[in-house]
Structure formats: C-alpha cells, structure tokens
Design an enzyme around this catalytic site. Sequence first.
Site, PDB file in Angstrom:
ATOM      1  N   GLY A  16       0.821  -1.207   0.000  1.00 59.71           N
ATOM      2  CA  GLY A  16       0.000   0.000   0.000  1.00 59.71           C
ATOM      3  C   GLY A  16       0.854   1.255   0.000  1.00 59.71           C
ATOM      4  O   GLY A  16       2.081   1.199   0.134  1.00 59.71           O
ATOM      5  N   VAL A  17       0.192   2.401  -0.102  1.00 57.07           N
ATOM      6  CA  VAL A  17       0.915   3.665  -0.205  1.00 57.07           C
ATOM      7  C   VAL A  17       1.620   4.034   1.100  1.00 57.07           C
ATOM      8  O   VAL A  17       2.743   4.558   1.087  1.00 57.07           O
ATOM      9  CB  VAL A  17      -0.032   4.804  -0.681  1.00 57.07           C
ATOM     10  CG1 VAL A  17      -1.123   5.086   0.335  1.00 57.07           C
ATOM     11  CG2 VAL A  17       0.752   6.072  -0.985  1.00 57.07           C
ATOM     12  N   CYS A 103      -3.729  -8.572  16.449  1.00 62.88           N
ATOM     13  CA  CYS A 103      -2.765  -8.765  15.361  1.00 62.88           C
ATOM     14  C   CYS A 103      -1.543  -7.874  15.544  1.00 62.88           C
ATOM     15  O   CYS A 103      -0.404  -8.318  15.361  1.00 62.88           O
ATOM     16  CB  CYS A 103      -3.430  -8.484  14.017  1.00 62.88           C
ATOM     17  SG  CYS A 103      -2.288  -8.600  12.621  1.00 62.88           S
ATOM     18  N   GLY A 127       3.573   1.500   8.483  1.00 62.18           N
ATOM     19  CA  GLY A 127       2.817   2.650   7.994  1.00 62.18           C
ATOM     20  C   GLY A 127       1.721   3.105   8.930  1.00 62.18           C
ATOM     21  O   GLY A 127       0.810   3.824   8.515  1.00 62.18           O
ATOM     22  N   CYS A 200      -8.576  -7.791   7.780  1.00 60.82           N
ATOM     23  CA  CYS A 200      -7.715  -8.219   6.678  1.00 60.82           C
ATOM     24  C   CYS A 200      -8.098  -9.575   6.101  1.00 60.82           C
ATOM     25  O   CYS A 200      -8.026  -9.775   4.895  1.00 60.82           O
ATOM     26  CB  CYS A 200      -6.256  -8.225   7.124  1.00 60.82           C
ATOM     27  SG  CYS A 200      -5.925  -9.282   8.538  1.00 60.82           S
TER      28      CYS A 200
END
Length: 377
Positions: A16-17, A103, A127, A200
């Site tokens: 991802g970004v 998690c 991130g 997720c």
Amino acid sequence: MTDNSKTRVVVGMSGGVDSSVVAYLLKQQGYDVVGVFMKNWDDTDENGYCTATEDYKDVAKVAAKIGIPYYSVNFEKEYWDRVFTYFLDEYKKGRTPNPDVICNNEIKFKAFLDYAISLGADYVATGHYAQVERDENGHQHLLRATDSNKDQTYFLSQLSAEQLDRVMFPLGGMIKPEVRKVAEEAGLSVYDKKDSVGICFIGEKNFREFLGNYLPAKAGKMMTLDGEVKGEHAGLMYYTIGQRRGLGIGGGSKNNEPWFVVGKDLSKNILYVGQGFENSHLYAASLDASDMHFVNKLGEERGRDFRCTAKFRYRAQDVPVTVHFSEDFSKVTVDFDDPARAITPGQALVLYDGEECIGGGIIDAAYNSEKKMLQYI
C-alpha cells in the site's frame, strides 16, 4: 548530520501507499532499509485469485524503485493460532472482537519484530499513523498521530514499552494527502492505490458468509425486552450491539422509529431489539474491562483511581471518564461522565491522557445508572 547508514530498519511493507512511503522516507534519510512483506492469511478465492500476490508485486515494484532488498515471510500459522482462533472464540461467546488490536500485538510487533531482528534489524517501521516519544527518563510514550482522522493508537494500545523501543512510525507527523503527494513525487506506482478497509482476512467477502464457514449458525427468536416476538435472527454471532441494518423489521409503534440490537441471551439464543436511536437500553453509565495493559511503567504510578478519557470503538471520539483499577491492575471499572451508547463486549477499551495513549483492555460488560448489566450476554 547523523549518519544513519549503520542503522538497519526493517519495514513491514503491505504493497500500500503508507508503508511504501515509509520505506522511501527512511531510505532518503540514509538508513539501511530492508522491506518485508508479511503473508498472514491465505486469501485465495474460489477462482484462484489471491490479492496477496498482487500486493507482493507492488512491494517488489516499490523496492526496485527506491533500491532496497525485500523479502516475504509467512505468518499464516502464527496468525491462525494467536489471532484467528481468538476471533472465533469471541464470536462463540456472543461478543464482537477487534482482531486488529491482537494482530498488532502478536504478529506485527512480536512475530514480525522477532523476524526483523533475525535480519539484523535495529528497528522495525510500519505505515501506522501514531507517534512514539522517549522522555528524559527513557520512558516510551505512545502519542496520537497529527492526522486525527487516520490516528491508529486505538489499535496499538496493547503494545509495550519494550516493543515501542524498537519501533518507528515515520507517518505519525504527516497527514494522508501529504503521504500520497510524497509517493507521487517519488514516482511510486502505488501513490493512488486505494486504502484497504475492514478486517484483513475477510477483505471484500460477505462477512456473514465468511463467518458461517467457520462457526455453525443457529437461528432463533428476535424479540423485545417485553417479550414481544418481532421475527427471527440468523444466528447471534452475526449481530452486534447497536446494529440497525439487516434486522428485517419495519417501523411499527413509536412513530416508525428504526429498530436496533440492544442485547443477546446466549443461553436462550434470543436476540433482543428495541426501537429508537436514543433507546435507554443502548446507553451505559459504566463498563467493566479486563486484560488491562499500560504502555509504560508510568501507568500504574497514576494510582488505581484517576481521571482520563476513553475510547471504546475506533471511530468514536474519546470521552471523559473516571477509572477504578483492581489491585493487580488487570481489571478496571470505567464510569462515564455522560451515558455512552452501544458499548460492545469484546471491543477494545483504550485510555488517553490528552494526546497520549496510556493503555487499554477488552470490554466485558456494560451497566446502566442503576448498576444493572445491559445486553444480557
């Protein structure tokens, strides 16, 4: 200028970004950066398509662009044992768990941290939108991100000072549009990739269908607290306190106000519903929580009773409360200044002192102003 070249930072890269920009920024700052893609769940669908494969390709592209080595590590067994079985057990109890909190503690900042150390890491970076600060006495403090809309301290509230000692959150002082701008200007192919949402391992799948693959659903009565049967529920595990959608009940009395889930009775397999957003059975004056944890040693120095603010779901605003801890600090009773709506057993309770996240636990029960337990679980 600090020479960072001898400091190895292993970045958890999802494709991802956010995590891509983390790797880019750290590389720009001269760190010895290594990217690692974690595969925590086999998400291959019935057509043989696996989103993790696509995400890993994005990691490879970004790593090549910024010039860092990258690896893939499989934590499917650890995730199943430490996170997913917990998730299912909570649903069996009629609760609504938050697997992301578990998690982070068990996988991203335990299994992944251990793996990163085996690669020679001095630090790991992710991130996440959060900030870590060390005070003059060496204590680590977990602080909210600058971007309040993206702040993820709620999900990081179970981390310890020892874990935070090894963690970097480079995006903590940035806002999301800035992150995308950095990615675009750096020529990272993921700059406009949409953010992942939801749990997720469920992804885009239908939640009810997914859960039904692992737990048997038992239909039962849907009724009011006065005993009036309003319909049938599909299985208690599919409903959460305060839920409005999917009940299949029209208006009726009370000016056609909508219906909400107000409680569950596991022993009788009954789902209780009530009308109106302001339904008194949805409002709690206090709650009990267990598995309490402080981010650093300073938590217990506050004493067993103190004022702070609390958040009991991710997107909620934290509210002023008074907390009363048990002798060993593992349990807490939280008294709200004003009644709080739809407190949900199984969700995370997270405590704040201003901008600092001081810790959290798991909600067990909620009570009205007369100390009567709500939700009948």
